[in-house]
Design a protein around this motif. Structure first.
Motif, PDB file in Angstrom:
ATOM      1  N   PRO A  69     -73.901  44.131 -77.524  1.00  0.00           N
ATOM      2  CA  PRO A  69     -73.519  43.534 -76.328  1.00  0.00           C
ATOM      3  C   PRO A  69     -72.272  42.632 -76.937  1.00  0.00           C
ATOM      4  CG  PRO A  69     -75.337  42.535 -77.063  1.00  0.00           C
ATOM      5  CD  PRO A  69     -75.166  43.970 -78.070  1.00  0.00           C
ATOM      6  N   PRO A  70     -71.448  42.030 -75.870  1.00  0.00           N
ATOM      7  CA  PRO A  70     -70.206  41.250 -75.914  1.00  0.00           C
ATOM      8  C   PRO A  70     -71.019  39.704 -76.275  1.00  0.00           C
ATOM      9  CG  PRO A  70     -70.492  41.745 -73.779  1.00  0.00           C
ATOM     10  CD  PRO A  70     -71.387  42.473 -74.265  1.00  0.00           C
ATOM     11  N   PRO A  71     -70.264  38.887 -76.935  1.00  0.00           N
ATOM     12  CA  PRO A  71     -70.825  37.304 -77.242  1.00  0.00           C
ATOM     13  C   PRO A  71     -71.191  36.856 -75.778  1.00  0.00           C
ATOM     14  CG  PRO A  71     -68.308  37.473 -77.892  1.00  0.00           C
ATOM     15  CD  PRO A  71     -68.902  39.089 -77.498  1.00  0.00           C
ATOM     16  N   THR A  72     -71.906  35.936 -75.807  1.00  0.00           N
ATOM     17  CA  THR A  72     -72.307  35.150 -74.658  1.00  0.00           C
ATOM     18  C   THR A  72     -71.158  33.946 -74.153  1.00  0.00           C
ATOM     19  OG1 THR A  72     -74.748  35.175 -75.181  1.00  0.00           O
ATOM     20  CG2 THR A  72     -74.172  33.520 -73.615  1.00  0.00           C
ATOM     21  N   PRO A  73     -70.968  34.241 -73.189  1.00  0.00           N
ATOM     22  CA  PRO A  73     -69.484  33.314 -72.786  1.00  0.00           C
ATOM     23  C   PRO A  73     -69.951  31.735 -73.028  1.00  0.00           C
ATOM     24  CG  PRO A  73     -69.755  34.853 -70.938  1.00  0.00           C
ATOM     25  CD  PRO A  73     -70.941  34.978 -72.055  1.00  0.00           C
ATOM     26  N   PRO A  74     -68.906  31.105 -73.542  1.00  0.00           N
ATOM     27  CA  PRO A  74     -69.284  29.454 -73.878  1.00  0.00           C
ATOM     28  C   PRO A  74     -69.627  28.801 -72.681  1.00  0.00           C
ATOM     29  CG  PRO A  74     -66.991  30.200 -74.608  1.00  0.00           C
ATOM     30  CD  PRO A  74     -67.671  31.319 -73.912  1.00  0.00           C
ATOM     31  N   ALA A  75     -69.351  29.206 -71.403  1.00  0.00           N
ATOM     32  CA  ALA A  75     -70.058  28.366 -70.222  1.00  0.00           C
ATOM     33  C   ALA A  75     -71.229  28.608 -69.925  1.00  0.00           C
ATOM     34  CB  ALA A  75     -69.088  28.854 -68.788  1.00  0.00           C
ATOM     35  N   ILE A  76     -71.701  29.849 -70.096  1.00  0.00           N
ATOM     36  CA  ILE A  76     -73.147  30.051 -70.243  1.00  0.00           C
ATOM     37  C   ILE A  76     -73.933  29.424 -71.144  1.00  0.00           C
ATOM     38  CG2 ILE A  76     -74.855  32.205 -70.258  1.00  0.00           C
ATOM     39  CD1 ILE A  76     -73.213  32.033 -67.722  1.00  0.00           C
ATOM     40  N   LEU A  77     -73.531  29.505 -72.420  1.00  0.00           N
ATOM     41  CA  LEU A  77     -74.189  28.889 -73.368  1.00  0.00           C
ATOM     42  C   LEU A  77     -74.278  27.191 -73.163  1.00  0.00           C
ATOM     43  CD1 LEU A  77     -72.670  30.352 -76.792  1.00  0.00           C
ATOM     44  CD2 LEU A  77     -74.876  30.901 -75.828  1.00  0.00           C
ATOM     45  N   LYS A  78     -73.346  26.733 -72.623  1.00  0.00           N
ATOM     46  CA  LYS A  78     -73.344  25.137 -72.166  1.00  0.00           C
ATOM     47  C   LYS A  78     -74.219  24.803 -71.308  1.00  0.00           C
ATOM     48  CE  LYS A  78     -70.448  21.509 -70.693  1.00  0.00           C
ATOM     49  NZ  LYS A  78     -69.105  21.121 -70.196  1.00  0.00           N
ATOM     50  N   ALA A  79     -74.328  25.857 -70.130  1.00  0.00           N
ATOM     51  CA  ALA A  79     -75.407  25.976 -69.018  1.00  0.00           C
ATOM     52  C   ALA A  79     -76.875  26.028 -69.705  1.00  0.00           C
ATOM     53  CB  ALA A  79     -75.189  26.893 -68.082  1.00  0.00           C
TER      54      ALA A  79
END
Length: 91
Positions: A69-79
């Motif tokens: 899978p691609p890396p988790t987007p930073p905005a999702i990690l922040k949420a």
């Protein structure tokens, strides 16, 4: 017991072996346990290979041909971090 091995003219290769294994039970459970590999080239010429074993633990594959899978987007990690700190995300 079975053995298989072949290669096509376009570089696809397959090999494997297997045999029945008695796992007991009533009635007895005697599936074929197998292990093997297959390899292929992508349209851009990249070689990929997969090796596997299929037994009482299911189908387990590994190799360069398995997508990741691609890396988790930073905005999702922040949420997710916010939800975890606020107690709204249960682990």
């Amino acid at each position: 017991m079975f053995f298989i091995r072949f290669e096509t003219s376009n570089g696809i290769a397959v090999g494997g072996q297997g045999e029945p294994r008695n796992f007991g039970g009533n009635p007895p459970v005697v599936p074929v346990v197998s292990q093997g590999y297959y390899s292929f080239y992508t349209p851009d010429g990249q070689a990929n290979s997969i090796s596997y074993i299929a037994d009482e633990n299911g189908y387990q594959a590994s190799g360069s041909g398995i997508p990741t899978p691609p890396p988790t987007p930073p905005a999702i990690l922040k949420a997710l971090d916010y939800l975890a700190r606020s107690g709204q995300l249960k682990k």
